[in-house]
Design a protein around this motif. Structure first.
Motif, PDB file in Angstrom:
ATOM      1  N   ALA B 129      57.686  33.560  39.250  1.00  0.00           N
ATOM      2  CA  ALA B 129      57.234  33.674  40.639  1.00  0.00           C
ATOM      3  C   ALA B 129      57.340  35.076  41.214  1.00  0.00           C
ATOM      4  CB  ALA B 129      58.024  32.694  41.510  1.00  0.00           C
ATOM      5  N   ASN B 130      58.325  35.858  40.752  1.00  0.00           N
ATOM      6  CA  ASN B 130      58.500  37.194  41.327  1.00  0.00           C
ATOM      7  C   ASN B 130      57.899  38.299  40.477  1.00  0.00           C
ATOM      8  OD1 ASN B 130      59.828  36.475  43.707  1.00  0.00           O
ATOM      9  ND2 ASN B 130      61.710  36.104  42.541  1.00  0.00           N
ATOM     10  N   ARG B 131      57.205  37.932  39.390  1.00  0.00           N
ATOM     11  CA  ARG B 131      56.576  38.972  38.563  1.00  0.00           C
ATOM     12  C   ARG B 131      55.264  39.411  39.196  1.00  0.00           C
ATOM     13  NH1 ARG B 131      56.803  37.161  32.802  1.00  0.00           N
ATOM     14  NH2 ARG B 131      55.252  38.807  32.549  1.00  0.00           N
ATOM     15  N   LEU B 132      54.803  40.596  38.775  1.00  0.00           N
ATOM     16  CA  LEU B 132      53.546  41.112  39.320  1.00  0.00           C
ATOM     17  C   LEU B 132      52.364  40.517  38.545  1.00  0.00           C
ATOM     18  CD1 LEU B 132      54.395  44.873  39.943  1.00  0.00           C
ATOM     19  CD2 LEU B 132      54.372  42.973  41.567  1.00  0.00           C
ATOM     20  N   TYR B 133      51.397  40.016  39.312  1.00  0.00           N
ATOM     21  CA  TYR B 133      50.269  39.313  38.709  1.00  0.00           C
ATOM     22  C   TYR B 133      49.517  40.136  37.657  1.00  0.00           C
ATOM     23  CZ  TYR B 133      45.834  36.836  38.332  1.00  0.00           C
ATOM     24  OH  TYR B 133      44.721  36.204  37.852  1.00  0.00           O
ATOM     25  N   PRO B 134      49.195  41.429  37.928  1.00  0.00           N
ATOM     26  CA  PRO B 134      48.384  42.159  36.942  1.00  0.00           C
ATOM     27  C   PRO B 134      49.071  42.336  35.592  1.00  0.00           C
ATOM     28  CG  PRO B 134      48.384  43.315  39.035  1.00  0.00           C
ATOM     29  CD  PRO B 134      49.438  42.249  39.127  1.00  0.00           C
ATOM     30  N   LEU B 135      50.390  42.150  35.528  1.00  0.00           N
ATOM     31  CA  LEU B 135      51.100  42.360  34.267  1.00  0.00           C
ATOM     32  C   LEU B 135      51.251  41.073  33.455  1.00  0.00           C
ATOM     33  CD1 LEU B 135      53.905  44.738  35.597  1.00  0.00           C
ATOM     34  CD2 LEU B 135      51.679  45.342  34.653  1.00  0.00           C
ATOM     35  N   LEU B 136      50.690  39.955  33.941  1.00  0.00           N
ATOM     36  CA  LEU B 136      50.862  38.673  33.246  1.00  0.00           C
ATOM     37  C   LEU B 136      49.883  38.548  32.082  1.00  0.00           C
ATOM     38  CD1 LEU B 136      51.124  36.247  36.291  1.00  0.00           C
ATOM     39  CD2 LEU B 136      52.977  37.323  35.027  1.00  0.00           C
ATOM     40  N   SER B 137      50.163  37.595  31.191  1.00  0.00           N
ATOM     41  CA  SER B 137      49.228  37.283  30.105  1.00  0.00           C
ATOM     42  C   SER B 137      48.079  36.442  30.656  1.00  0.00           C
ATOM     43  CB  SER B 137      49.947  36.502  29.016  1.00  0.00           C
ATOM     44  OG  SER B 137      50.096  35.157  29.429  1.00  0.00           O
ATOM     45  N   GLY B 138      47.030  36.287  29.861  1.00  0.00           N
ATOM     46  CA  GLY B 138      45.852  35.538  30.307  1.00  0.00           C
ATOM     47  C   GLY B 138      46.177  34.116  30.721  1.00  0.00           C
ATOM     48  N   GLY B 139      46.998  33.430  29.903  1.00  0.00           N
ATOM     49  CA  GLY B 139      47.341  32.040  30.210  1.00  0.00           C
ATOM     50  C   GLY B 139      48.187  31.935  31.463  1.00  0.00           C
ATOM     51  N   GLU B 140      49.110  32.891  31.635  1.00  0.00           N
ATOM     52  CA  GLU B 140      49.941  32.884  32.843  1.00  0.00           C
ATOM     53  C   GLU B 140      49.079  33.112  34.075  1.00  0.00           C
ATOM     54  OE1 GLU B 140      54.224  34.568  31.193  1.00  0.00           O
ATOM     55  OE2 GLU B 140      52.593  35.972  31.518  1.00  0.00           O
ATOM     56  N   LYS B 141      48.127  34.070  33.977  1.00  0.00           N
ATOM     57  CA  LYS B 141      47.225  34.327  35.105  1.00  0.00           C
ATOM     58  C   LYS B 141      46.453  33.065  35.460  1.00  0.00           C
ATOM     59  CE  LYS B 141      46.355  39.261  34.601  1.00  0.00           C
ATOM     60  NZ  LYS B 141      45.430  40.294  34.201  1.00  0.00           N
ATOM     61  N   GLN B 142      45.986  32.351  34.430  1.00  0.00           N
ATOM     62  CA  GLN B 142      45.207  31.154  34.687  1.00  0.00           C
ATOM     63  C   GLN B 142      46.043  30.090  35.412  1.00  0.00           C
ATOM     64  OE1 GLN B 142      43.186  29.619  31.188  1.00  0.00           O
ATOM     65  NE2 GLN B 142      41.412  29.246  32.488  1.00  0.00           N
ATOM     66  N   ARG B 143      47.306  29.962  35.029  1.00  0.00           N
ATOM     67  CA  ARG B 143      48.172  28.993  35.695  1.00  0.00           C
ATOM     68  C   ARG B 143      48.467  29.406  37.130  1.00  0.00           C
ATOM     69  NH1 ARG B 143      51.872  29.480  31.144  1.00  0.00           N
ATOM     70  NH2 ARG B 143      53.558  29.353  32.647  1.00  0.00           N
ATOM     71  N   VAL B 144      48.593  30.715  37.358  1.00  0.00           N
ATOM     72  CA  VAL B 144      48.850  31.196  38.720  1.00  0.00           C
ATOM     73  C   VAL B 144      47.638  30.915  39.613  1.00  0.00           C
ATOM     74  CG1 VAL B 144      49.282  33.230  40.141  1.00  0.00           C
ATOM     75  CG2 VAL B 144      50.468  32.955  37.969  1.00  0.00           C
ATOM     76  N   GLN B 145      46.439  31.195  39.079  1.00  0.00           N
ATOM     77  CA  GLN B 145      45.229  30.907  39.863  1.00  0.00           C
ATOM     78  C   GLN B 145      45.112  29.410  40.122  1.00  0.00           C
ATOM     79  OE1 GLN B 145      43.220  32.979  41.319  1.00  0.00           O
ATOM     80  NE2 GLN B 145      43.679  34.936  40.364  1.00  0.00           N
ATOM     81  N   LEU B 146      45.497  28.606  39.138  1.00  0.00           N
ATOM     82  CA  LEU B 146      45.483  27.153  39.334  1.00  0.00           C
ATOM     83  C   LEU B 146      46.438  26.756  40.459  1.00  0.00           C
ATOM     84  CD1 LEU B 146      44.551  24.357  38.268  1.00  0.00           C
ATOM     85  CD2 LEU B 146      46.584  24.365  36.821  1.00  0.00           C
ATOM     86  N   ALA B 147      47.614  27.379  40.476  1.00  0.00           N
ATOM     87  CA  ALA B 147      48.583  27.086  41.533  1.00  0.00           C
ATOM     88  C   ALA B 147      48.022  27.466  42.901  1.00  0.00           C
ATOM     89  CB  ALA B 147      49.884  27.842  41.273  1.00  0.00           C
ATOM     90  N   ARG B 148      47.309  28.604  42.961  1.00  0.00           N
ATOM     91  CA  ARG B 148      46.692  29.030  44.222  1.00  0.00           C
ATOM     92  C   ARG B 148      45.684  27.989  44.694  1.00  0.00           C
ATOM     93  NH1 ARG B 148      41.885  31.333  45.418  1.00  0.00           N
ATOM     94  NH2 ARG B 148      41.280  31.826  43.286  1.00  0.00           N
ATOM     95  N   VAL B 149      44.878  27.487  43.749  1.00  0.00           N
ATOM     96  CA  VAL B 149      43.851  26.505  44.091  1.00  0.00           C
ATOM     97  C   VAL B 149      44.492  25.184  44.527  1.00  0.00           C
ATOM     98  CG1 VAL B 149      42.008  25.146  43.063  1.00  0.00           C
ATOM     99  CG2 VAL B 149      42.099  27.596  42.669  1.00  0.00           C
ATOM    100  N   LEU B 150      45.596  24.802  43.871  1.00  0.00           N
ATOM    101  CA  LEU B 150      46.309  23.577  44.262  1.00  0.00           C
ATOM    102  C   LEU B 150      46.813  23.700  45.703  1.00  0.00           C
ATOM    103  CD1 LEU B 150      48.491  22.726  41.146  1.00  0.00           C
ATOM    104  CD2 LEU B 150      46.416  21.580  41.930  1.00  0.00           C
ATOM    105  N   CYS B 151      47.329  24.875  46.020  1.00  0.00           N
ATOM    106  CA  CYS B 151      47.825  25.150  47.367  1.00  0.00           C
ATOM    107  C   CYS B 151      46.721  25.000  48.406  1.00  0.00           C
ATOM    108  CB  CYS B 151      48.314  26.592  47.417  1.00  0.00           C
ATOM    109  SG  CYS B 151      50.033  26.732  47.677  1.00  0.00           S
ATOM    110  N   GLN B 152      45.518  25.416  48.010  1.00  0.00           N
ATOM    111  CA  GLN B 152      44.390  25.336  48.932  1.00  0.00           C
ATOM    112  C   GLN B 152      43.960  23.894  49.153  1.00  0.00           C
ATOM    113  OE1 GLN B 152      40.938  27.532  47.643  1.00  0.00           O
ATOM    114  NE2 GLN B 152      39.726  26.915  49.407  1.00  0.00           N
ATOM    115  N   LEU B 153      44.137  23.071  48.110  1.00  0.00           N
ATOM    116  CA  LEU B 153      43.665  21.688  48.172  1.00  0.00           C
ATOM    117  C   LEU B 153      44.419  20.861  49.215  1.00  0.00           C
ATOM    118  CD1 LEU B 153      41.588  20.068  46.505  1.00  0.00           C
ATOM    119  CD2 LEU B 153      43.486  19.293  45.099  1.00  0.00           C
TER     120      LEU B 153
END
Lengths: 346, 262
Positions: B129-153
Motif C-alpha cells: 500500500a505504501n509503495r510507489l505505483y510506477p515502481l511496481l511489477s505489471g501484475g501488481e499494477k493491474q491489481r492496484v488498478q483493479l482496487a481503484r475500480v472496486l473503490c469506484q464501484l
C-alpha cells in the motif's frame, strides 16, 4: 497509512507559509544599502503614516517592497502554472519555459510592443499583457496538439516544439531590438533577462489580481488533475469532463505565464524546479502540490531577487539569469535520471 | 432488473464502425464474458458502454435511460471500468491510486478510507500500500488498478446492494499469477451476488468458462454467439473461430467446459 504523506504535506505547507514573512522582510532589508531591523521597522512605520521623507522609507517604499512583492507574485504564478502544466501534459518535464509557452508569450508581448509603441504606459501594460496571454495560449494549444495523443505525451515532441517556438520568439525579439529606440531597448533588455525592478502600483495591482485569481481557481481543479494523471480516458471514466478541463487549464496557464512575462520577462525554470522539489516532499497529489508550489515559488523568487541584488553590488544580476543558473543543472539531472522518477522514455 | 441493454448497436470512430449489430441484455448479478480473436472488437464494446466510443447506430441503454443521456459524473457513479493498460507515471503511492477511485462519490473521508482499505485487502495489495505505483511489477499494477475500480464501484461503505452497478473489465487477468486469478474469480462472484453486473473480456478461455454465466463471442465486429459456456463452447465452433485445432473436455469437479489445443 495513507494519512502519512498527507499529514507531511500539511506540515510542508505550514512551514512554507511561516517562511513567507521572514523572506519578505529579508528582501526588503538587504541590498546595496542594508537596513538594520530598527531602520526597517522605522521605515515601515513611516510608510504606514504616509511619511516617505526618510531615506530608509524611500528605499523600502519605492524600491524594495514593490519589487519583493512582485517577485513573490510572479513566483507564485510561475510555480502554480508549472505544476498545472505538468499535470495537463501528464509529464513532470512540462515546464512553461521549456515547452515554449513563455516563448509564445514573449512573442505576443514583443509584437504588441512594436505595434503599440506610441500608446501610453498604463495602456501599454494592459496591451502587452493581452499580447503575452494570446501568445502563450497559442503556444500551449500548439504544443499540446503536436505532442499529446490518447496514449500520453511525447516528451521529445513536446521539447522540440518548445525549441521551435522559443527560437521563433527569440528571432522576433531580436528584430524588435533592431528597430527599437533607446527607451524601448531598455524595456526589451530588462524583459529578456527577467527582472522585478519596474514594479509600480499598476504592475503590482495586475500581478496580485492574477495571483489571487489563480490561487482561488486552480486548487478547484486539483482532484480532476489527479484523475488526469491516470490517463485521459480514465479521468473521463471517473466523471471528469476532460475536454472542458483542458480548455480551462490552458486558458489559466496562458493568463498566468502571459502576465508574468509581461511584468517581469522570462524567468525560466521556476515552473520546473519548484513543483518537482515539492513533489519529492508531498507526493504528486495536486491538493497539496498546488498550494505548496505556490508558496515555495513565492519564497524562491523573493530569495533569488534578494540574492541577485547582493551577489555583485552595486550592480544587480538579473534574476532570470540566476534562476536559469540554478535551473539548468537541475533540468539536466532530471533528464539523466528520468527512469528513477518514473518518467516515460522520450 | 435490466442493467444494460444493447440493441443492434454499432460503434467506432468516424465513419467506419468497428462493431456492428451488437445486441446484449444484462440483468443485475449477471457475469457475462466477452470472447474473440485479437482485434475482434471486445475492447471497443467495453469502451462503447464506458462512453469512450460513439454509438453510430442502434440503441444502448444503461438502467432504463439511453447511454448518451447520462452525464459523465452520473455514469462514473454507476460504471467502473478497468482498461487493459494504464499510463500512470507519476509517483503516487498504491493507496493514493486506489483512493482516486472515490472521486465520483461524495461519501466523506471516513467512508473513503474504509473502502480503500477494503479494496486493498480484496486485491491483496495491502502489503504494497505504501509503495510507489510506477515502481511496481505489471501484475501488481493491474491489481492496484483493479482496487481503484472496486473503490469506484461502491457508493458507500455499507457493503449493501450493487443493483444497477456495472463493472467492465478488459483483460483483468493478463498479468496475474494463478492465485490472484482465482482470487479475482471469487471476488467477481461475490460482487455479482450483491447485484453488480460484470462484463469481462478475457482471452483465458478456461477461466472465462469457470467464471461466467454467459459468454458473448465477438468476431470481426459482430456478435456471433451468446449463451452459457456449455452451449457455446463446441470444438467445431471454436476451431473455426480461432482457425486452430482445439478439443473440448469437461472440468472434473466444476462441470464446466475446458478447451485445449490439440
Amino acid at each position: 497509512m495513507y494519512g502519512d504523506r498527507s499529514s507531511r504535506a500539511r506540515r510542508v505547507i505550514a512551514v512554507l507559509t511561516g517562511l513567507q514573512l521572514p523572506a519578505l522582510l529579508l528582501g526588503v532589508a538587504l541590498g546595496v544599502v542594508a537596513l538594520s531591523p530598527d531602520e526597517l521597522l522605522g521605515a515601515l512605520a513611516d510608510m504606514l503614516r504616509g511619511d516617505t521623507s526618510s531615506q530608509a522609507a524611500l528605499i523600502v517604499g519605492h524600491i524594495r517592497l514593490p519589487r519583493t512583492l512582485l517577485a513573490a507574485a510572479c513566483g507564485t504564478i510561475l510555480a502554480l502554472c508549472g505544476a498545472v502544466t505538468q499535470g495537463l501534459f501528464r509529464n513532470p518535464l512540462a515546464d512553461p519555459s521549456l515547452i515554449g509557452v513563455t516563448g509564445g508569450a514573449s512573442l505576443g508581448a514583443a509584437l504588441v510592443m512594436v505595434l503599440a509603441a506610441p500608446a501610453g504606459l498604463a495602456l501599454m501594460l494592459g496591451l502587452v499583457s493581452a499580447g503575452a496571454f494570446l501568445g502563450g495560449a497559442a503556444a500551449v494549444v500548439l504544443v499540446y496538439r503536436l505532442a499529446t495523443d490518447s496514449s500520453g505525451t511525447s516528451v521529445a515532441t513536446m521539447l522540440l516544439a518548445g525549441i521551435g517556438i522559443t527560437a521563433l520568439s527569440g528571432a522576433a525579439v531580436s528584430l524588435l531590438e533592431f528597430h527599437a529606440d533607446n527607451q524601448m531597448l531598455r524595456r526589451i533588455s530588462l524583459w529578456k533577462m527577467g527582472s522585478f525592478d519596474n514594479a509600480r502600483l499598476p504592475e503590482l495591482g495586475l500581478a496580485f489580481g492574477v495571483t489571487a485569481l489563480l490561487c482561488t481557481v486552480l486548487p478547484r481543479y486539483a482532484s480532476a488533475l489527479n484523475a488526469l494523471l491516470l490517463g485521459e480516458s480514465e479521468a473521463s471514466h471517473l466523471g471528469v469532463d476532460v475536454a472542458r478541463l483542458k480548455r480551462h487549464l490552458v486558458a489559466w496557464v496562458a493568463l498566468g505565464v502571459g502576465v508574468s512575462v509581461a511584468l517581469a520577462g522570462t524567468i525560466a525554470f521556476v515552473g520546473l524546479v519548484v513543483p518537482h522539489m515539492i513533489r519529492l516532499l508531498t507526493g504528486p497529489d495536486h491538493r497539496y502540490l498546488l498550494p505548496a508550489s505556490a508558496l515555495a515559488g513565492a519564497l524562491l523568487l523573493m530569495c533569488a531577487d534578494t540574492a541577485a541584488r547582493l551577489l555583485a553590488p552595486p550592480a544587480e544580476v538579473p534574476v532570470g539569469i540566476l534562476t536559469a543558473l540554478l535551473g539548468v543543472p537541475f533540468f539536466m539531472s532530471l533528464l539523466r535520471q528520468r527512469r528513477q522518477f518514473g518518467l516515460p522514455a522520450a | 432488473m435490466t442493467t444494460l441493454a444493447l440493441h443492434d448497436a454499432s460503434a467506432g470512430w468516424g465513419a467506419c464502425p468497428v462493431l456492428t449489430g451488437i445486441s446484449l441484455r444484462c440483468k443485475a448479478g449477471d457475469i457475462v464474458g466477452l470472447l474473440g480473436p485479437n482485434g475482434a472488437g471486445k475492447s471497443t464494446l467495453l469502451r462503447l458502454i464506458a462512453g469512450d466510443t460513439d454509438l453510430l447506430a442502434g440503441s444502448a441503454e444503461l438502467g432504463s435511460k439511453p447511454l448518451a443521456s447520462w452525464s459523465s459524473a452520473a455514469r462514473a457513479r454507476c460504471i467502473a471500468y478497468l482498461p487493459q493498460a494504464s499510463s500512470l507515471t507519476f509517483p503516487f503511492t498504491v493507496s493514493e491510486v486506489v483512493a482516486l477511485g472515490r472521486l465520483p462519490h461524495a461519501g466523506g473521508r471516513q467512508c473513503d478510507m474504509t473502502l480503500v482499505e477494503w479494496a486493498l485487502a480484496a486485491t491483496d495489495t495491502q502489503p504494497i500500500a505504501n509503495r510507489l505505483y510506477p515502481l511496481l511489477s505489471g501484475g501488481e499494477k493491474q491489481r492496484v488498478q483493479l482496487a481503484r475500480v472496486l473503490c469506484q464501484l461502491e457508493t458507500d461503505a455499507s457493503g449493501g446492494s450493487l443493483d444497477g452497478k456495472l463493472l467492465l473489465l478488459d483483460e483483468p487477468t493478463a498479468a496475474l499469477d494463478l492465485r490472484h486469478q482465482q482470487d479475482l474469480v471469487a471476488l467477481l462472484r461475490q460482487l455479482a451476488g450483491r447485484g453488480c453486473t460484470v462484463l469481462v473480456a478475457l482471452h483465458d478461455i478456461n477461466l472465462l468458462s469457470s467464471l461466467c454465466h454467459r459468454v458473448m463471442v465477438v468476431d470481426r465486429g459482430h456478435g456471433i454467439a451468446l449463451g452459457t459456456p456449455a452451449e457455446v463452447f463446441s470444438a467445431d465452433f471454436l476451431q473455426s473461430l480461432y482457425g486452430t485445432p482445439l478439443c473440448v473436455s469437461t472440468h472434473p469437479t466444476g462441470g464446466y467446459p475446458l478447451v485445449f489445443p490439440q
